[in-house]
Design a protein around this motif. Structure first.
Motif, short mmCIF file in Angstrom:
data_model
loop_
_atom_site.label_atom_id
_atom_site.label_comp_id
_atom_site.label_asym_id
_atom_site.label_seq_id
_atom_site.Cartn_x
_atom_site.Cartn_y
_atom_site.Cartn_z
N GLN A 180 7.22 2.81 3.17
CA GLN A 180 6.64 3.56 2.06
C GLN A 180 6.75 5.07 2.28
OE1 GLN A 180 6.50 0.10 0.57
NE2 GLN A 180 6.05 1.93 -0.65
N SER A 181 7.14 5.46 3.48
CA SER A 181 7.34 6.88 3.74
C SER A 181 8.82 7.24 3.74
CB SER A 181 6.70 7.26 5.08
OG SER A 181 5.30 7.13 4.98
N ARG A 182 9.60 6.36 3.19
CA ARG A 182 11.03 6.66 3.07
C ARG A 182 11.37 6.86 1.60
NH1 ARG A 182 14.73 6.05 7.14
NH2 ARG A 182 14.02 5.11 9.07
N TYR A 183 12.30 7.75 1.38
CA TYR A 183 12.83 7.96 0.05
C TYR A 183 13.48 6.65 -0.41
CZ TYR A 183 15.49 10.10 -3.73
OH TYR A 183 16.02 10.39 -4.95
N ILE A 241 7.83 7.92 -4.07
CA ILE A 241 6.89 7.88 -2.95
C ILE A 241 5.49 8.14 -3.49
CG2 ILE A 241 6.17 9.07 -0.84
CD1 ILE A 241 9.05 9.37 -0.07
N VAL A 242 4.56 7.22 -3.19
CA VAL A 242 3.18 7.35 -3.65
C VAL A 242 2.39 8.10 -2.58
CG1 VAL A 242 1.09 6.07 -4.24
CG2 VAL A 242 3.33 5.21 -4.97
N HIS A 243 1.71 9.16 -3.00
CA HIS A 243 0.88 9.91 -2.05
C HIS A 243 -0.36 10.38 -2.78
CE1 HIS A 243 3.68 12.70 -3.97
NE2 HIS A 243 2.78 13.65 -3.80
N ASP A 289 11.98 14.67 -8.57
CA ASP A 289 10.79 15.09 -7.84
C ASP A 289 9.66 15.63 -8.71
OD1 ASP A 289 9.44 15.24 -5.44
OD2 ASP A 289 10.02 17.32 -5.06
N ARG A 340 5.80 12.97 4.73
CA ARG A 340 5.82 11.61 5.27
C ARG A 340 7.20 11.18 5.75
NH1 ARG A 340 2.32 8.73 1.15
NH2 ARG A 340 3.98 7.17 1.19
N PRO A 341 8.27 11.44 4.98
CA PRO A 341 9.58 11.08 5.52
C PRO A 341 9.91 11.84 6.81
CG PRO A 341 9.71 11.40 3.15
CD PRO A 341 8.35 11.86 3.56
N GLY A 379 -0.71 12.52 3.16
CA GLY A 379 0.50 13.34 3.12
C GLY A 379 1.13 13.39 1.74
N CYS A 380 2.41 13.69 1.72
CA CYS A 380 3.12 13.78 0.45
C CYS A 380 4.56 13.34 0.67
CB CYS A 380 3.07 15.22 -0.09
SG CYS A 380 4.08 16.38 0.83
N ASN A 381 5.35 13.44 -0.38
CA ASN A 381 6.72 12.98 -0.25
C ASN A 381 7.61 13.95 0.52
OD1 ASN A 381 6.51 14.74 -2.46
ND2 ASN A 381 8.46 14.02 -3.26
N LYS A 382 7.06 15.09 0.97
CA LYS A 382 7.81 15.97 1.84
C LYS A 382 7.53 15.62 3.30
CE LYS A 382 9.41 18.91 -1.35
NZ LYS A 382 9.17 17.94 -2.42
N LYS A 420 6.06 15.37 -10.10
CA LYS A 420 4.89 14.66 -9.57
C LYS A 420 4.05 14.18 -10.76
CE LYS A 420 5.82 16.23 -5.32
NZ LYS A 420 6.90 17.17 -5.65
N GLN A 436 9.86 3.61 -8.16
CA GLN A 436 10.68 3.79 -6.96
C GLN A 436 10.30 5.03 -6.16
OE1 GLN A 436 13.17 1.14 -6.70
NE2 GLN A 436 11.71 0.58 -8.27
N ALA A 459 5.93 10.72 -6.73
CA ALA A 459 7.03 11.68 -6.91
C ALA A 459 8.21 10.93 -7.51
CB ALA A 459 7.41 12.28 -5.56
N ARG A 469 0.86 -1.18 0.00
CA ARG A 469 0.00 0.00 0.00
C ARG A 469 0.90 1.24 0.00
NH1 ARG A 469 -4.26 -0.87 4.31
NH2 ARG A 469 -5.43 -1.97 2.71
N GLN A 470 0.51 2.28 -0.75
CA GLN A 470 1.35 3.47 -0.95
C GLN A 470 2.68 3.10 -1.61
OE1 GLN A 470 1.19 4.66 3.25
NE2 GLN A 470 0.43 6.64 2.55
N GLY A 471 2.65 2.08 -2.45
CA GLY A 471 3.88 1.66 -3.09
C GLY A 471 3.62 1.16 -4.50
#
Lengths: 120, 853
Positions: B588-591, A60-62, A72, B568-569, B563-566, A74, A58, A67, A19-21
């Motif tokens: 999933q919240s890591r770069y 980050i899914v949000h 970066d 969450r990490p 959240g977002c990629n800013k 989006k 690879q 991204a 999930r989120q991946g």
């Protein structure tokens, strides 16, 4: 393009994708990234950012976005379009989930300007 | 259900900014009507000066073209002012008789130029400097007449004078005070300014009080005498004091004669075909007053920008908040954010007033003023003066805080001073360097402190990461009408990567957009997903016992579902740091680098850096690395800056197998990819080096054994040098040890890279045990208190070395507690992620879901 490509191909189960991946489907024509959002929606895009070809799988899914890990950008998962002011598009692949089984067609959707959407 | 109705009275910057903010957060809430007195869409009033100076056109300064209103379904009524508010019926009425009902009314009526109540003030040719009509009148006059007099030597007056001069007029500036811009400048700075403007051809008459504006002698054949007497009643009819050099006023410009001269209280006169009144502005409150709203030098509003009628809000120059009516744009935009928040029924923002700064928009003149530059009791001034170079800087300090700044000729550090001033930062630790600035000039490649932003050619690269040139940024700001740093980042990518050019980009924004509204608010939210700052988020996590990412987002009312990629990490790190032995890390919240435990390269492959304790290795290890490189066809092997070996071009799916081989040879992850302890660099030390005082290599190994595996706000590097020759470069590390004959010097807060910063000396200790304890304590303090992605160098500059010393040196018990917390968190952190994955953890990360031949 053979007839197989038009078929819905079983690629795995929903729980195989974090999930989120994302997970990758390796094909002879290049990788396809299959994303799973926080709400368990599933999307598939060509695994190349329209910017510099970064592997979107690879990132980050949000929300319904990913991204790109390189610079970066989006990218919207549902349209493949880069978020403004960036411009570009990653090709979408039809994907559906039934009874936890993820199925994919290997022919990208129409609608991405310039076929696979590489920006020049 | 019908939408609520919102009416905005005043189609200017403050009101429209409020609408834009409102549409962003609640696009569907209201049916919106905008009523403006001017016949134009919303334009950037700040840029009227460059328009007058011929540097920009009217078209270029339009902020919201007519189409924008249509696209957002906004009804726009221009060219007719609102003349009445009926609060009982909740409707407004324009001069044309048009009506609009409201559920909420937003007043943004701005201000009017203050016209001196002297005889002749109503003559044709007397204008303010406020709107497009004024500018058009001034441009028109410059085509036909010669003599201009600007009354008022403040910001606006000087900009008007400069513009008129550039348009070919002879300009005299009349000012009541002994020096120009007396509310923003002290006398020495004002004298430099005056000299500079005189060199541009302006004339100044200081300490002159205007007594009357005199009509010009009647035009040939004109019948203006009668009118002249009537308008200038009470003034003796002026004799022909001066021969006119310019063309005569055209007949048919109305029956009244035009202004012809200005007379002062001392009886002297100067010729004037155009008089610009720039002595101040007055909040435009006539409408509000007529509606019975409480006004006191502005429509009185509370901290939510609400007037005494709860359905009516007021923002901008017409509003009086805590007794202050602001005339600069930055405060208006802050007000807009708060008003929009309440109009959107969110209701949690408050406006607490603004600290303002001023910049003169006259090309070629650098002037910056903020806060209280005059000082006063208990304050001290730090002054730099170089009259030949035309540079003057005055900083006013009170109780170790900067309270005012006045800069002339070199304003590059203005934004930095403004931040210090607004945030109330203690300057005790760098008082001696304060005057010389932060040297915040982008990366070290062009860190020339003498460079002048404005003088840089367009081809100068500002953002070295993304190759963005000054010209690109300036063009984007103009053409895309950008207002904030974030917008410039999104459109140009400048300052979007390493951020070292942020100061330069902010400077360009201020210079190009004309105002100072690019300044970041003092409280920076983590990202667009939240209103909360990093510090608030951390506090909530600790105090509320939040132990999972979704819980933290829920409690803190995150605006996005996940959240977002800013953020969450950042949240992931804060949770990990707060609850080291309980928190379940969220991969999933890591770069990607931290998720895959390698550095992603531009082709999607990864690089692998095995840990070599203290930089020591041996033939067995080197053989194992060589074997791995050959077995997996690693295309490139390189030695890193931190004394480790880097294997480049490893395919992601090969990573677990590579790690298995390395793990079997005794290696663990080098964490070269993470916001984590990277390496401990060492020199040869006393065992071999003829200068070495102590076993720096051995101490380096101990430090690395203690600290490896720890996650940090940013990357974190250590070094140990065996003598003051400092071959391990310990004084540009986050924590560096320099061994000396009598003990160990501990240095903190250094880094190489973007902006080299040499460490501060934290302490000198006697034993290795103390080195380890101080290192653990300092590291934990940084881990607990620095913001995510803040390296130790900017963190120390933000909190001050004295603070760090107080926590680490003065408070021995606190130091031991910090060190203990670090060691406790290390118990779960020191698990080799490579071995875990080689043994089968997280397989899905490294294998395709499906491979089609």
């Amino acid at each position: 393009m053979n007839a197989m490509n038009d078929a819905w191909l079983q690629v795995g189960r929903l729980e195989d994708i974090p999930r989120q991946g994302a997970r990758v489907i390796a094909t002879a024509e290049g990788a396809i990234a299959v994303f799973r959002t926080v709400d368990d929606e599933v999307f598939a895009l060509r695994d190349r950012c329209p910017h510099k070809g970064g592997p979107l799988s690879q990132g980050i899914v949000h929300g319904k976005r990913v991204a790109c890990p390189l610079h970066d950008w989006k990218i919207a998962l549902d349209t493949g379009l880069a978020a403004a002011p960036d411009a570009g598009c990653a090709a979408r692949y039809p994907v559906r989930v039934e009874d936890g089984v993820v199925r994919l067609r290997l022919v990208p959707d129409e609608g991405c300007p310039g076929g696979h959407g590489e920006s020049p | 259900m019908d939408k609520m109705k919102l009416v905005l009275v005043g189609n200017g910057m403050a009101g429209m900014r409020t609408l834009e903010e409102l549409l962003r957060i609640a696009p569907e809430l209201y049916e919106i009507t905008v009523i403006g007195a001017e016949p134009h869409p919303n334009y950037n009033r700040i840029l009227l000066s460059p328009v007058l100076a011929g540097e920009q056109t009217l078209d270029e300064i339009v902020l919201n073209p007519l189409q924008w209103y249509a696209e957002h379904g906004i009804r726009l009524v221009t060219g007719s002012p609102v003349v009445r508010i009926d609060r009982a019926r909740r409707c407004v009425e324009t001069a044309d008789g048009a009506r609009a009902d409201y559920d909420r009314l937003l007043l943004a009526t701005g201000s009017d130029p203050f016209i001196l109540p002297v005889p002749g003030a109503e003559l044709p040719g007397v204008v303010g400097f406020r709107d497009i009509a004024d500018v058009e009148a001034m441009i028109d006059a410059s085509d036909r007449y010669r003599h201009a007099v600007v009354i008022g030597g403040g910001l606006l007056g000087l900009e008007a004078a400069n513009g008129l001069k550039l348009r070919g007029m002879e300009v005299t500036v009349v000012h009541l005070a002994p020096w120009l811009m007396e509310r923003q400048l002290d006398e020495p700075a004002a004298r430099l300014l005056q000299q500079n403007l005189e060199a541009k051809g302006l004339r100044f008459l200081l300490q002159r009080q205007t007594a009357a504006l005199l009509p010009s002698p009647s035009p040939a054949g004109g019948g203006g005498v009668g009118e002249r007497v009537s308008v200038a009643s009470g003034i003796p009819s002026p004799p022909a004091l001066h021969a006119r050099e310019g063309p005569l006023p055209l007949a048919g410009e109305g029956s009244e004669p035009r202004v012809g001269a200005v007379r002062f209280t001392d009886g002297s006169e100067v010729p004037a075909d155009l008089v610009v009144m720039a002595v101040g502005i007055r909040p435009n409150v006539a409408l509000a007053e007529s509606a019975g709203l409480h006004c006191n030098r502005g429509v009185v509003v509370n901290d939510t920008l609400q007037t005494y009628d709860p359905r009516i809000y007021a923002v901008g120059e017409c509003a009086s908040h805590r007794g202050v009516a602001y005339g600069l744009v930055a405060p208006l935009f802050e007000q807009a954010r708060v008003a929009a928040n309440h109009l959107a029924l969110q209701g949690f923002k408050r406006y607490a007033g603004s600290v303002t700064s001023t910049k003169l928009k006259v090309t070629g003149i650098d002037l910056y003023s903020a806060g209280d530059f005059t000082g006063g009791e208990g304050s001290e001034a730090i002054v730099y003066s170089d009259p030949i170079a035309g540079v003057y800087k005055k900083l006013v300090v009170k109780d170790d805080r900067l309270v005012g700044a006045c800069l002339y000729g070199d304003t590059l550090e203005g934004t930095w001073y403004f931040e210090l001033l607004r945030d109330g930062t203690s300057i005790r630790d760098f008082r001696d360097k304060l005057l010389f600035g932060r040297h915040h000039l982008g990366d070290s490649g062009h860190g020339d402190e003498k460079a002048r932003l404005a003088a840089l050619p367009d081809a100068t690269e500002i953002c070295g990461c993304n190759g963005v040139k000054k010209g690109d940024i300036v063009r984007a700001i103009r053409e895309q009408r950008l207002f904030t740093l974030d917008e410039v980042r999104a459109h140009t990518k400048a300052s979007a990567s390493c951020g070292s050019c942020t100061g330069l980009v902010e400077g360009l924004l201020a210079m190009t957009a004309g105002g100072d509204y690019s300044e970041a608010p003092s409280k920076k939210p983590v990202c667009a997903c939240t209103e909360h700052s990093h510090d608030e988020v951390r506090r909530a996590i600790r105090e509320q016992g939040l132990k999972a990412l979704p819980d933290a987002m829920r409690f803190l009312e995150w605006k996005t579902p996940d959240g977002c990629n800013k953020c969450r990490p950042a949240l992931n790190y804060y949770l990990l740091c707060a609850w080291p032995n309980e928190y379940q890390d969220d991969a999933q919240s890591r770069y990607i680098n931290e998720r895959a435990h390698g550095n992603i390269q531009k082709d999607g492959s990864f690089s692998v850096v095995p840990r070599m304790w203290g930089g020591l290795t041996n033939p067995k290890e080197l053989r194992a690395i060589a074997d791995v490189a050959e077995k997996f066809g690693v295309p490139e092997v390189k030695v890193t800056g931190g004394q480790r070996i880097d294997l480049f071009g490893v395919k992601k799916e090969d990573l677990p197998a590579v790690w298995r081989d390395l793990s079997e040879a005794g290696f663990v992850s080098g964490h070269a990819y993470g916001k984590a302890l990277r390496t401990v660099k060492t020199c040869v030390g006393a065992r071999w080096c003829r200068f070495g005082t102590r076993d720096s290599t051995g101490l380096g190994v101990k430090l690395e054994r203690m600290t490896w595996g720890s996650w940090m706000p940013h990357k974190y590097k250590l070094a140990v040098s065996g003598c003051p020759r400092n071959c391990a470069e310990a004084t540009i590390k986050d924590f560096g040890v320099v061994c000396v004959d009598s003990g160990y010097e501990l240095h903190v807060g250094g880094n190489g890279g973007i902006k080299v910063r040499v460490t501060d000396l934290l302490a000198k200790v006697d034993t290795e045990e103390e080195v380890l304890e101080y290192c653990a304590a300092f590291t934990q303090l940084y881990r607990e208190e620095a913001r995510y992605l803040e390296r130790s160098a900017p963190w120390i500059e933000r909190v001050g070395l004295s603070y760090v010393k107080a926590r680490i040196l003065a408070d021995a018990e606190g130091r031991r507690a910090l060190a203990e917390r670090f060691r406790a968190s290390q118990q779960t952190a020191q698990v080799d992620p490579w071995k875990a994955r080689a043994d089968g953890a997280e397989t899905h990360e490294f294998t395709p879901m499906l491979t089609l031949a």
